[in-house]
Design a protein around this motif. Structure first.
Motif, mmCIF file in Angstrom:
data_model
loop_
_atom_site.group_PDB
_atom_site.id
_atom_site.type_symbol
_atom_site.label_atom_id
_atom_site.label_comp_id
_atom_site.label_asym_id
_atom_site.label_seq_id
_atom_site.Cartn_x
_atom_site.Cartn_y
_atom_site.Cartn_z
ATOM 1 N N LEU A 138 -5.241 -28.780 -30.525
ATOM 2 C CA LEU A 138 -5.258 -27.737 -29.503
ATOM 3 C C LEU A 138 -5.648 -26.436 -30.193
ATOM 4 C CD1 LEU A 138 -1.933 -28.603 -27.673
ATOM 5 C CD2 LEU A 138 -4.201 -28.651 -26.627
ATOM 6 N N THR A 139 -6.643 -25.768 -29.649
ATOM 7 C CA THR A 139 -7.162 -24.565 -30.289
ATOM 8 C C THR A 139 -7.374 -23.505 -29.225
ATOM 9 O OG1 THR A 139 -8.338 -26.022 -31.824
ATOM 10 C CG2 THR A 139 -9.003 -23.720 -31.805
ATOM 11 N N PRO A 140 -6.853 -22.299 -29.439
ATOM 12 C CA PRO A 140 -7.029 -21.289 -28.386
ATOM 13 C C PRO A 140 -8.482 -20.808 -28.297
ATOM 14 C CG PRO A 140 -5.864 -20.361 -30.281
ATOM 15 C CD PRO A 140 -6.030 -21.828 -30.554
ATOM 16 N N PHE B 208 -13.514 -30.136 -24.467
ATOM 17 C CA PHE B 208 -12.524 -30.386 -23.419
ATOM 18 C C PHE B 208 -11.634 -29.151 -23.304
ATOM 19 C CE2 PHE B 208 -13.529 -34.744 -24.662
ATOM 20 C CZ PHE B 208 -13.621 -35.366 -23.421
ATOM 21 N N GLU B 209 -11.494 -28.660 -22.076
ATOM 22 C CA GLU B 209 -10.727 -27.438 -21.868
ATOM 23 C C GLU B 209 -9.343 -27.767 -21.325
ATOM 24 O OE1 GLU B 209 -13.012 -24.476 -19.664
ATOM 25 O OE2 GLU B 209 -11.124 -23.682 -18.854
ATOM 26 N N THR B 210 -8.359 -26.976 -21.699
ATOM 27 C CA THR B 210 -7.024 -27.129 -21.125
ATOM 28 C C THR B 210 -6.333 -25.778 -21.129
ATOM 29 O OG1 THR B 210 -5.040 -28.535 -21.136
ATOM 30 C CG2 THR B 210 -5.808 -27.734 -23.270
ATOM 31 N N ALA B 211 -5.120 -25.742 -20.593
ATOM 32 C CA ALA B 211 -4.361 -24.483 -20.579
ATOM 33 C C ALA B 211 -3.073 -24.705 -21.359
ATOM 34 C CB ALA B 211 -4.055 -24.078 -19.146
ATOM 35 N N ILE B 212 -2.736 -23.749 -22.216
ATOM 36 C CA ILE B 212 -1.544 -23.870 -23.051
ATOM 37 C C ILE B 212 -0.433 -23.015 -22.453
ATOM 38 C CG2 ILE B 212 -0.620 -23.557 -25.392
ATOM 39 C CD1 ILE B 212 -3.528 -23.799 -26.420
ATOM 40 N N GLY B 213 0.743 -23.603 -22.280
ATOM 41 C CA GLY B 213 1.882 -22.855 -21.757
ATOM 42 C C GLY B 213 1.936 -22.898 -20.238
ATOM 43 N N PRO B 214 3.074 -22.458 -19.670
ATOM 44 C CA PRO B 214 3.295 -22.643 -18.235
ATOM 45 C C PRO B 214 2.513 -21.689 -17.344
ATOM 46 C CG PRO B 214 5.163 -21.511 -19.204
ATOM 47 C CD PRO B 214 4.239 -21.849 -20.336
ATOM 48 N N SER B 215 2.082 -20.546 -17.873
ATOM 49 C CA SER B 215 1.442 -19.577 -16.990
ATOM 50 C C SER B 215 -0.003 -19.966 -16.711
ATOM 51 C CB SER B 215 1.469 -18.185 -17.623
ATOM 52 O OG SER B 215 0.562 -18.146 -18.708
ATOM 53 N N LEU C 132 -3.331 -18.979 -21.037
ATOM 54 C CA LEU C 132 -3.886 -19.117 -22.383
ATOM 55 C C LEU C 132 -4.831 -20.310 -22.397
ATOM 56 C CD1 LEU C 132 -4.063 -18.150 -25.253
ATOM 57 C CD2 LEU C 132 -2.065 -19.528 -25.812
ATOM 58 N N LEU D 215 -9.716 -28.719 -26.955
ATOM 59 C CA LEU D 215 -9.504 -29.696 -28.008
ATOM 60 C C LEU D 215 -10.584 -29.449 -29.047
ATOM 61 C CD1 LEU D 215 -8.723 -32.803 -25.831
ATOM 62 C CD2 LEU D 215 -7.158 -31.368 -27.139
#
Lengths: 663, 663
Positions: B79-81, B211-218, B221, B225
């Motif tokens: 996971l990379t911001p 591949f995109e994703t969101a980190i954390g509940p809000s 961020l 991958l």
């Protein structure tokens, strides 16, 4: 120093987590990932010693479990399509409860906020009663200890009713077991809001902990990063069974990263968003959970914390052998017991302190939605007892639901030596009625009914006959369910069978490698009583990142050829080592490597040039012995990989006394 | 069979990919992931033999590179911001071109569609000229061979102008090098649309392959991958340098999964969406790219395909030693050359066919946006030459851009033994003007200017003085750029320096483990000429999934104790083995294991019960020898892990002739 002296020395100075963390950071065991960019909470990188330690733990895990027991290792993808995790139950149930503050946009984890506010009020009460001096300071210290943000900014010294105190304490004891609805009710009842502003929060909503992504260019195939490695093993069940020539029991195993999008990660390496898991799925006959090698482990003594002890409010473990535990049915069956013992052997071999290991049985309300029984291998750390290994009986849940969903059989077919006439209770479900009635819970209800035992079926048949319906409860579904004979028929039937077909049950030992590693760091850390700034990580040689530090006494050029020669021999023997030919004193060089957990030091001096002899130093005792390079390397090899003790391994070497180690 | 005979036998039957694939599937080397759910293209699981093979390759990689060269292994998160990959250039440049059909919603990869349509037209022309009989059938066969969907449904036998043919062929030769705009122009010019309906497609748009994703509940961020393991290593540069006591050169290394959201994956294991990489980042002084161990490899002979040869339209490799290649400057420097030779040694050790390995230099237009020079280790397979290892000189690009973005220094500070007076050209950038002018290209332009050599600076200073501006081109930016003296000043300055500070350059050998493994499968596969249904995977013992098949001659109970005894000895020696005590004939059991690539068979017969002797069989030659269990295990150990030949390892054992192997 004798081993007794070492033991005494190791416990002389109280454990200090800040000190350990500063050593781990300084020696780059691990670091917050993306530190340069300000970091992302819950993500950590392992530096060279941490990475080597991890590789050694994984390597030993592979030998101890996979090779020793002929398990079938598989490596499955992390990207997982939505349908698979919908079927497994993760899309619906793998979540925590979160509350949003509409005004500030802040997000809180519901159980944490209830816990922290009630704890703060209890402390405030103590201050009001004069039992605590400065409640705010002690709360801050407590928050630091648990490594979490102190959410309650100002504790009020307000005395509470005795009945209220009792109620708060009861809630806190059961905090892990509440549903979202219950947490919301608690927040209303106890008037719990944003701990800073006091404003009310929105009711708890489920936040799914899986990372979501889209596979392919159209964006239409929704996927997740796997929350566990288990599903990949279940989906390959038929291929694995065929690979094993159709025979059970057998086990598959998988080592790889899994992901969990924590709402607010804390506790350092113990709660992270990306972590290494090692999981075993042992497939076995539900009618025969014996294990052929159980006798090899039956005398292993362990600390157990069974369900009844916990329900009685005690944390006093029961110490007995795994043989006794299975005999008395405290542990359900031999295979579950076999793995519990093997888990313990593994943990001790890689350096877990035996006095800080216990096996705790899950309470009924905390079990995962798929588990029939579960024991956690817990390790005691400065954060409390931490679940590091789960050992669950997942019953036939997973294979059943995937089979239902895909309409493909996931069964073992056992040819019977002679056909048998079998009379038994059978249950028939009118499946078309289940979906409309139970919707997403359908697989759970069906799996429950199809897994009823003969005794249970007999009793349900009676009930159905007498009352026209059956009433039952299913793990993971609130409330009682009932079904009449339009939904289910239960009959005793007699048949001739040539083949027995069954869905195997699964025993799943599941290891959180990162949590285990951090716990071993804590269990291995101490400071030398004579100089508390000099700390040591007493790793078992088997898993130590580097086995040998090679130190030429000085930079003198005569020593270089011997250093090169010894290096070559170590490399040939495949023993990981490092040379430190920096100018600093021998003592300083050893101190640095004590912090890296390097178990052996080999010193090259001017005598080495003459006769090829070198000195071997042991990290914990700082004892030194001397002998030929060949004999010293053989001693290192046999202690590191042969499981031999220092005394045994060095008995052919000569004791050696050198100048003091102090820098 | 002599080794010459084996060689002859191995090439007697032409390679057949369908046959290999059926063996790999049947023996569960790998399988499409989520097969039970219909599969997801580009995702594969490794079954037990594939997984063991992969683990052995990775283990040897770790020994060959990390242990042998004291590299610093790190394990960084996948996971990379967003910000990190924005800086590295991946958010903007890591993409392929895709075209959408607005009517059908289908998505095509632009370069593939141009390639396939033009190829189809060329074949249609051949049919029209009478050079091909059934163009559609041969196109289908060709598509099968390349394992891709045949997009062009119906080939028209239409004769083309000679000039058009030439134009098509030129386009096809350069197909990998076109920008999206150019692909769009080609599609318009040649009237290329949906190959089935003929409808026009939308112009190519960049599709980012992360591949995109969101980190954390809000959900605020944004993360991806990782597309490579390299960035984690660069971000930890300062910590790694400190761990190495501030000294360069040194190398870090990382083994882990990376991800690439391919538009339409094909070619089986060669183009997948989730894959294992092993990457080395060797940090070195840009002024000194020599390597202290280069002399150890200088005589290694390799096949090279340098840029000039390719530009001349040839694929004839140049064979010379790496010493000669570096000497002649064909390979830029010793360190790059050292790694090319070490890569070759690694590949040959794990079973790559030396005649199917070449090193191809990247053409200027195909190099990654960060690379200064790059050689690919390519392996010949039935899909053509496949890039399996990249060996790139990434210059100072990555450290420079991350340093710029985070305002933190990523440099080596070298204390000079005596302070020196240094006169040299220096370039000053008026940075605040760069952002507004170059926007997202700013880091590229700045890195280019800050990395100019002294010669280049001297010439640019002259240019600036004479013309009032400098004109230059930057890799990865279209067209010429110019800057006047408001942006840059170039001056010769004299200073006393005590410390030399520099941004190291990076040489990056980067291994696609899955591609290498598949290529080794192809290179190892053959069928016995006497019975073509009996196929063999001739894996090197070092990486074979299982080293020994233990076969008791029959199920007779007298043989069981010896089998148990030999099993125990093999387990103690940590040699991976399997017992096959199924009832089928010895020949059948060996045939099954030949397909699993098991190099050795140990047969236990009734003589074994008397004198403890056993038979050892070699997979490729089917030769057998006999000796005591101890001697046989020692032979297996020394051949597998000691690099000893069969002849050498078994010379103390007695040749043995048994009954025929045919089942």
């Amino acid at each position: 120093m004798s081993s007794e002296d070492i033991k005494k020395a190791r416990s002389a100075i109280p454990f200090n987590r800040e000190h350990l963390e500063s050593v781990l950071r300084q020696r780059f065991f691990f670091a917050p990932a993306f530190d340069l960019y300000g970091g992302v909470s819950g993500l950590y990188d392992y530096g060279p010693p941490g990475c080597a330690f991890q590789a050694n733990v994984v390597d030993y895990w592979r030998k101890h479990f996979i090779l020793e027991e002929d398990m079938l290792e598989v490596d499955c993808t992390m990207l997982t399509p939505h349908d698979v995790l919908k079927t497994s139950g993760h899309v619906d149930k793998f979540s925590d409860w979160m509350c949003k503050d509409r005004k500030t946009g802040e997000i809180f984890r519901a159980d944490h906020i209830v816990e922290e506010v009630l704890e703060a009020r209890l402390v405030g009460d103590k201050e009001a009663r004069g039992l605590v001096k400065d409640a705010n300071a002690s709360a801050k210290e407590d928050a630091d200890k648990k490594k979490r943000k102190k959410k309650v900014k100002q504790i009020q010294a307000v005395k509470l009713e005795d009945a209220v105190i009792k109620e708060y304490e009861e809630v806190l004891a059961k905090i892990d077991g509440y549903s979202g609805k219950e947490l919301g009710e608690l927040m209303q009842r106890f008037n719990i809001g944003n701990p800073v502003t006091g404003d009310p929060l929105e009711p708890p909503v489920a936040f799914n902990l899986m990372f979501e992504t889209a596979i392919g260019p159209s964006g239409q195939l929704k996927g997740y990063l796997r929350p566990e490695t288990a599903q990949g093993q279940f989906l390959n069940f038929n291929k694995l069974l065929e690979f094993n020539n159709g025979k059970t029991p057998f086990a598959s195993a998988s080592i790889g990263k899994s992901f969990r999008n924590e709402i607010s990660p804390r506790s350092g390496l113990l709660r992270v968003r990306e972590f290494l898991m090692a999981e075993i799925e042992h497939f076995l006959d539900p009618l025969d959970k014996s294990h052929p090698r159980f006798h090899e482990v039956k005398d292993v003594k362990l600390s157990f914390l069974p369900r009844e002890v916990q329900e009685a409010g005690s944390t006093e473990p029961i110490v007995k052998t795994i043989g006794e535990a299975v005999e008395s049915k405290m542990v359900d069956n031999e295979t579950l017991g076999y793995f519990i013992a093997r888990i313990s052997q593994f943990l001790l071999a890689i350096g877990v302190d035996a006095t800080k290991l216990r096996f705790r049985q899950h309470l009924a309300n905390e079990m995962a939605h798929y588990a029939a029984d579960c024991w956690d291998g817990e390790l005691l750390t400065s954060f409390g007892w931490i679940e590091c290994v789960g050992c669950a009986d997942r019953s036939a849940y997973d294979l059943t639901v995937h089979s239902e969903k895909t309409k493909q059989k996931l069964v073992v077919r056992q040819k019977l030596e002679k056909p048998v006439e079998v009379t038994r209770w059978e249950i028939d479900l009118t499946k078309k009625l289940f979906g409309p009635k139970f919707r997403k819970d359908t697989p759970l209800v069906e799996a429950y009914l199809l897994n009823l035992s003969q005794e249970e079926l007999a009793s349900k048949a009676e009930e159905l006959k007498n009352t026209g319906k059956i009433v039952f409860q299913v793990e993971g579904i609130d409330g009682k369910l009932d079904l009449d004979d339009k939904f289910v028929q239960i009959e005793k039937r007699t048949k001739i069978e040539h083949v027995r077909e069954f869905v195997p049950n699964v025993i799943e030992p599941s290891f959180g490698i990162g949590r285990i590693i951090y716990s071993v760091f804590e269990h291995s850390f101490w400071s030398r009583p004579e100089d508390t700034a000099r700390s040591v990580l007493s790793f078992a040689p088997l898993v130590a990142p580097t086995k040998v530090l090679l130190v030429p006494l000085s930079n003198h050029k005569d020593l270089a050829p011997v250093t090169a020669q010894v290096s070559k021999q170590l490399r040939t023997e495949k023993i990981p080592f490092r040379v430190d030919d920096s100018g600093v004193s021998i003592g300083k060089r050893y101190a640095r490597n004590d912090e890296l957990g390097t178990p052996f030091g080999v010193t090259i001096d001017f005598d080495s040039c003459k006769d090829g002899s070198v000195t071997l130093r042991e990290r914990d005792s700082t004892k030194q012995v001397r002998g030929s390079t060949k004999d010293v390397i053989e001693a290192i090899r046999s202690i590191t990989y042969g499981g031999v003790t220092w005394e045994e391994g060095t008995k052919s070497l000569t004791p050696f006394t050198s100048q003091s180690e102090s820098a």
